[in-house]
Design a protein around this motif. Structure first.
Motif, PDB file in Angstrom:
ATOM      1  N   SER A  56       0.831  -1.208   0.000  1.00 47.65           N
ATOM      2  CA  SER A  56       0.000   0.000   0.000  1.00 47.65           C
ATOM      3  C   SER A  56       0.865   1.257   0.000  1.00 47.65           C
ATOM      4  O   SER A  56       0.536   2.251  -0.664  1.00 47.65           O
ATOM      5  CB  SER A  56      -0.935   0.014   1.214  1.00 47.65           C
ATOM      6  OG  SER A  56      -1.904  -1.003   1.124  1.00 47.65           O
ATOM      7  N   GLU A  57       1.961   1.205   0.737  1.00 48.45           N
ATOM      8  CA  GLU A  57       2.874   2.353   0.748  1.00 48.45           C
ATOM      9  C   GLU A  57       3.413   2.621  -0.657  1.00 48.45           C
ATOM     10  O   GLU A  57       3.462   3.769  -1.112  1.00 48.45           O
ATOM     11  CB  GLU A  57       4.027   2.085   1.717  1.00 48.45           C
ATOM     12  CG  GLU A  57       5.142   3.127   1.705  1.00 48.45           C
ATOM     13  CD  GLU A  57       4.708   4.507   2.185  1.00 48.45           C
ATOM     14  OE1 GLU A  57       5.499   5.453   2.023  1.00 48.45           O
ATOM     15  OE2 GLU A  57       3.589   4.650   2.720  1.00 48.45           O
ATOM     16  N   ILE A  58       3.808   1.580  -1.352  1.00 48.55           N
ATOM     17  CA  ILE A  58       4.307   1.746  -2.718  1.00 48.55           C
ATOM     18  C   ILE A  58       3.221   2.313  -3.626  1.00 48.55           C
ATOM     19  O   ILE A  58       3.447   3.267  -4.378  1.00 48.55           O
ATOM     20  CB  ILE A  58       4.829   0.398  -3.252  1.00 48.55           C
ATOM     21  CG1 ILE A  58       6.086  -0.024  -2.477  1.00 48.55           C
ATOM     22  CG2 ILE A  58       5.131   0.483  -4.742  1.00 48.55           C
ATOM     23  CD1 ILE A  58       6.560  -1.431  -2.779  1.00 48.55           C
ATOM     24  N   ALA A  59       2.025   1.754  -3.550  1.00 46.40           N
ATOM     25  CA  ALA A  59       0.926   2.213  -4.396  1.00 46.40           C
ATOM     26  C   ALA A  59       0.579   3.671  -4.132  1.00 46.40           C
ATOM     27  O   ALA A  59       0.177   4.405  -5.052  1.00 46.40           O
ATOM     28  CB  ALA A  59      -0.299   1.330  -4.189  1.00 46.40           C
ATOM     29  N   SER A  60       0.744   4.133  -2.901  1.00 45.26           N
ATOM     30  CA  SER A  60       0.386   5.507  -2.552  1.00 45.26           C
ATOM     31  C   SER A  60       1.276   6.534  -3.242  1.00 45.26           C
ATOM     32  O   SER A  60       0.957   7.726  -3.269  1.00 45.26           O
ATOM     33  CB  SER A  60       0.442   5.710  -1.032  1.00 45.26           C
ATOM     34  OG  SER A  60       1.778   5.854  -0.562  1.00 45.26           O
ATOM     35  N   HIS A  61       2.371   6.082  -3.802  1.00 47.70           N
ATOM     36  CA  HIS A  61       3.283   6.982  -4.520  1.00 47.70           C
ATOM     37  C   HIS A  61       3.063   6.920  -6.033  1.00 47.70           C
ATOM     38  O   HIS A  61       3.907   7.383  -6.796  1.00 47.70           O
ATOM     39  CB  HIS A  61       4.728   6.659  -4.160  1.00 47.70           C
ATOM     40  CG  HIS A  61       5.084   7.063  -2.765  1.00 47.70           C
ATOM     41  ND1 HIS A  61       5.612   8.311  -2.456  1.00 47.70           N
ATOM     42  CD2 HIS A  61       4.965   6.401  -1.583  1.00 47.70           C
ATOM     43  CE1 HIS A  61       5.803   8.386  -1.153  1.00 47.70           C
ATOM     44  NE2 HIS A  61       5.417   7.253  -0.602  1.00 47.70           N
ATOM     45  N   GLY A  62       1.939   6.340  -6.446  1.00 43.11           N
ATOM     46  CA  GLY A  62       1.564   6.385  -7.848  1.00 43.11           C
ATOM     47  C   GLY A  62       1.773   5.105  -8.616  1.00 43.11           C
ATOM     48  O   GLY A  62       1.535   5.063  -9.833  1.00 43.11           O
ATOM     49  N   PHE A  63       2.180   4.035  -7.942  1.00 43.78           N
ATOM     50  CA  PHE A  63       2.459   2.776  -8.627  1.00 43.78           C
ATOM     51  C   PHE A  63       1.232   1.866  -8.635  1.00 43.78           C
ATOM     52  O   PHE A  63       0.483   1.800  -7.658  1.00 43.78           O
ATOM     53  CB  PHE A  63       3.619   2.041  -7.937  1.00 43.78           C
ATOM     54  CG  PHE A  63       4.914   2.812  -7.976  1.00 43.78           C
ATOM     55  CD1 PHE A  63       5.800   2.630  -9.031  1.00 43.78           C
ATOM     56  CD2 PHE A  63       5.239   3.721  -6.983  1.00 43.78           C
ATOM     57  CE1 PHE A  63       6.984   3.350  -9.086  1.00 43.78           C
ATOM     58  CE2 PHE A  63       6.417   4.448  -7.023  1.00 43.78           C
ATOM     59  CZ  PHE A  63       7.295   4.262  -8.091  1.00 43.78           C
ATOM     60  N   VAL A  64       1.062   1.168  -9.745  1.00 44.75           N
ATOM     61  CA  VAL A  64       0.073   0.094  -9.821  1.00 44.75           C
ATOM     62  C   VAL A  64       0.812  -1.189  -9.473  1.00 44.75           C
ATOM     63  O   VAL A  64       1.770  -1.576 -10.152  1.00 44.75           O
ATOM     64  CB  VAL A  64      -0.562   0.000 -11.219  1.00 44.75           C
ATOM     65  CG1 VAL A  64      -1.450  -1.242 -11.314  1.00 44.75           C
ATOM     66  CG2 VAL A  64      -1.367   1.261 -11.517  1.00 44.75           C
ATOM     67  N   VAL A  65       0.386  -1.828  -8.393  1.00 42.60           N
ATOM     68  CA  VAL A  65       1.045  -3.026  -7.885  1.00 42.60           C
ATOM     69  C   VAL A  65       0.126  -4.216  -8.082  1.00 42.60           C
ATOM     70  O   VAL A  65      -1.042  -4.173  -7.684  1.00 42.60           O
ATOM     71  CB  VAL A  65       1.387  -2.883  -6.383  1.00 42.60           C
ATOM     72  CG1 VAL A  65       2.103  -4.131  -5.876  1.00 42.60           C
ATOM     73  CG2 VAL A  65       2.235  -1.636  -6.138  1.00 42.60           C
ATOM     74  N   ILE A  66       0.634  -5.273  -8.688  1.00 44.65           N
ATOM     75  CA  ILE A  66      -0.136  -6.513  -8.807  1.00 44.65           C
ATOM     76  C   ILE A  66       0.613  -7.601  -8.051  1.00 44.65           C
ATOM     77  O   ILE A  66       1.736  -7.962  -8.411  1.00 44.65           O
ATOM     78  CB  ILE A  66      -0.355  -6.927 -10.270  1.00 44.65           C
ATOM     79  CG1 ILE A  66      -1.050  -5.804 -11.041  1.00 44.65           C
ATOM     80  CG2 ILE A  66      -1.187  -8.199 -10.325  1.00 44.65           C
ATOM     81  CD1 ILE A  66      -1.407  -6.159 -12.466  1.00 44.65           C
ATOM     82  N   ALA A  67      -0.007  -8.083  -6.985  1.00 39.74           N
ATOM     83  CA  ALA A  67       0.596  -9.104  -6.128  1.00 39.74           C
ATOM     84  C   ALA A  67       0.059 -10.478  -6.491  1.00 39.74           C
ATOM     85  O   ALA A  67      -1.143 -10.636  -6.755  1.00 39.74           O
ATOM     86  CB  ALA A  67       0.298  -8.800  -4.660  1.00 39.74           C
ATOM     87  N   ASP A  68       0.943 -11.460  -6.486  1.00 45.40           N
ATOM     88  CA  ASP A  68       0.521 -12.829  -6.783  1.00 45.40           C
ATOM     89  C   ASP A  68      -0.414 -13.339  -5.694  1.00 45.40           C
ATOM     90  O   ASP A  68      -0.165 -13.159  -4.501  1.00 45.40           O
ATOM     91  CB  ASP A  68       1.758 -13.727  -6.878  1.00 45.40           C
ATOM     92  CG  ASP A  68       1.415 -15.136  -7.340  1.00 45.40           C
ATOM     93  OD1 ASP A  68       0.445 -15.289  -8.095  1.00 45.40           O
ATOM     94  OD2 ASP A  68       2.131 -16.079  -6.930  1.00 45.40           O
ATOM     95  N   GLY A  69      -1.477 -13.972  -6.098  1.00 49.57           N
ATOM     96  CA  GLY A  69      -2.443 -14.551  -5.162  1.00 49.57           C
ATOM     97  C   GLY A  69      -3.677 -13.695  -5.003  1.00 49.57           C
ATOM     98  O   GLY A  69      -3.596 -12.462  -4.992  1.00 49.57           O
ATOM     99  N   PRO A  70      -4.860 -14.322  -4.893  1.00 50.60           N
ATOM    100  CA  PRO A  70      -6.090 -13.577  -4.627  1.00 50.60           C
ATOM    101  C   PRO A  70      -6.071 -13.033  -3.201  1.00 50.60           C
ATOM    102  O   PRO A  70      -5.267 -13.464  -2.372  1.00 50.60           O
ATOM    103  CB  PRO A  70      -7.183 -14.645  -4.798  1.00 50.60           C
ATOM    104  CG  PRO A  70      -6.490 -15.937  -4.474  1.00 50.60           C
ATOM    105  CD  PRO A  70      -5.094 -15.781  -4.963  1.00 50.60           C
ATOM    106  N   PRO A  71      -6.936 -12.077  -2.881  1.00 50.90           N
ATOM    107  CA  PRO A  71      -6.956 -11.495  -1.535  1.00 50.90           C
ATOM    108  C   PRO A  71      -7.666 -12.412  -0.548  1.00 50.90           C
ATOM    109  O   PRO A  71      -8.892 -12.401  -0.439  1.00 50.90           O
ATOM    110  CB  PRO A  71      -7.713 -10.178  -1.734  1.00 50.90           C
ATOM    111  CG  PRO A  71      -8.617 -10.449  -2.903  1.00 50.90           C
ATOM    112  CD  PRO A  71      -7.874 -11.397  -3.789  1.00 50.90           C
ATOM    113  N   LEU A  72      -6.895 -13.196   0.178  1.00 43.05           N
ATOM    114  CA  LEU A  72      -7.463 -14.143   1.129  1.00 43.05           C
ATOM    115  C   LEU A  72      -7.274 -13.638   2.554  1.00 43.05           C
ATOM    116  O   LEU A  72      -6.209 -13.128   2.914  1.00 43.05           O
ATOM    117  CB  LEU A  72      -6.778 -15.508   0.979  1.00 43.05           C
ATOM    118  CG  LEU A  72      -6.831 -16.137  -0.414  1.00 43.05           C
ATOM    119  CD1 LEU A  72      -6.117 -17.477  -0.416  1.00 43.05           C
ATOM    120  CD2 LEU A  72      -8.276 -16.304  -0.877  1.00 43.05           C
ATOM    121  N   GLU A  73      -8.302 -13.812   3.358  1.00 42.81           N
ATOM    122  CA  GLU A  73      -8.214 -13.411   4.754  1.00 42.81           C
ATOM    123  C   GLU A  73      -7.157 -14.255   5.446  1.00 42.81           C
ATOM    124  O   GLU A  73      -7.144 -15.480   5.345  1.00 42.81           O
ATOM    125  CB  GLU A  73      -9.561 -13.602   5.464  1.00 42.81           C
ATOM    126  CG  GLU A  73      -9.540 -13.141   6.912  1.00 42.81           C
ATOM    127  CD  GLU A  73     -10.902 -13.297   7.572  1.00 42.81           C
ATOM    128  OE1 GLU A  73     -10.999 -13.025   8.777  1.00 42.81           O
ATOM    129  OE2 GLU A  73     -11.855 -13.684   6.869  1.00 42.81           O
TER     130      GLU A  73
END
Length: 339
Positions: free
Chosen positions: A107-124
């Motif tokens: 989230s910190e990286i994205a807040s500086h204008g980056f689109v971040v795609i992380a491997d894996g679906p968002p699992l609790e």
């Protein structure tokens, strides 16, 4: 012998989340992830509750699960207002398929204008569940010893398979060309970053030869010596056509020696930064507010490499007389061919 012991430990730390519950556990986890990936039918915003300070960048961050890329999790600025947003694809610790494993850091990286795609679906994430205990899922806490093991896995080639990261790039490149996509004409898919932590760092190496990858990030990770094919690692190093950043914890980090070895063996032509943060182990600082010192370093590197930022919080953080990280006593650093 010390190096062999460390190799055994890092191999065990990478593989142990898959082996803890035996075959039945692997099947259950795979099914859970498959269900999460296939059940989604519309774009979903994920409510990620983060404790501590909010991200420091100028953009509000949204976390998304897109049915078109249901196997991944997207962190991005809520408003795609730049002419072209830079892109990071990220591999998880232990290669766990959970895009919520590093929420503060990403989230910190994205807040500086980056689109971040992380491997894996968002699992609790569950404290004792198969999807990891937190931001350093699948690895021991900072400074903790790893369980013993029998040595590096026999199928080393599969450990540096970057297909999940390349798939994310393929999808985003297609979205960038679709007129009805929120990403239409808004992302730079020709000059991207491939990064990952621990096993995810090996995934980043696997994607490093893709012509779209301009910089590679190896976090708490490093290649295994390959006695059966001594030239295998040299082929990976030789396929890198951009810059590399290697960051580990101190000697208690089970990947410390591997990261140092990668820096030592990296071809002289490859611009490379090497940083060691001695006060932490394999878990790094990802779970601290905004990813801690690792978050600061990642943002500065990406701003320099993908945005051309030459300020003190970009290029100036790594080179020059006023080099920020070089003058920070919490770090031990070295570099080669940085300009």
């Amino acid at each position: 012998m010390r190096s062999q012991n460390r190799l055994a430990k890092i191999a065990q730390s990478i593989l142990s989340p898959l082996l803890l519950a035996g075959v039945s556990g692997i099947t259950t986890t795979a099914l859970a992830q498959s269900d999460a990936a296939t059940a989604i039918t519309k774009l979903t915003t994920i409510d990620v509750k983060q404790i501590g300070r909010p991200p420091t960048g100028p953009y509000r961050v949204v976390v998304e699960h897109d049915p078109g890329l249901a196997t991944h999790t997207i962190y991005r600025p809520s408003e795609l207002s730049l002419p072209k947003h830079p892109v990071l694809v990220w591999g998880e610790g232990a290669c766990v398929k959970n895009g919520l494993s590093f929420p503060k850091f990403l989230s910190e990286i994205a807040s500086h204008g980056f689109v971040v795609i992380a491997d894996g679906p968002p699992l609790e994430r569950q404290p004792n569940g198969p999807n990891g205990p937190g931001p350093q899922a699948g690895v021991p806490p900072p400074g903790a010893p790893a369980p013993g093991g029998a040595g590096p896995p026999a199928d080393r080639a599969s450990m540096v398979n970057g297909t999940a990261l390349v798939a994310a790039l393929d999808w985003l490149e297609a979205q960038n060309a679709k007129r009805d996509s929120r990403f239409y004409g808004k992302v730079d898919v020709r000059h991207v970053a491939a990064m990952g932590m621990s096993c995810g760092g090996l995934m980043a190496y696997g994607a490093s030869s893709d012509p779209r990858v301009s910089t590679v990030g190896i976090w708490n990770s490093g290649l295994f010596p390959n006695e059966s094919d001594p030239k295998a690692n040299a082929k990976i190093y030789g396929g890198i056509h951009g810059s590399v950043i290697i960051v580990t914890g101190g000697e208690s980090d089970i990947a410390h020696d591997n990261g140092k070895r990668d820096f030592d063996l990296m071809p002289a032509k490859v611009p490379t930064f090497y940083g060691v943060y001695p006060s932490v182990g394999h878990g790094g600082t990802y779970n601290q507010d905004n990813g801690g010192a690792f978050g600061v370093t990642a943002v500065a590197w990406l701003k320099w490499q993908l945005m051309g930022d030459t300020s003190a919080t970009g290029r100036g953080y790594f080179v020059g007389d006023a080099c920020g990280i070089c003058n920070d006593s919490n770090w031990k650093v070295a570099s080669r061919a940085l300009r």
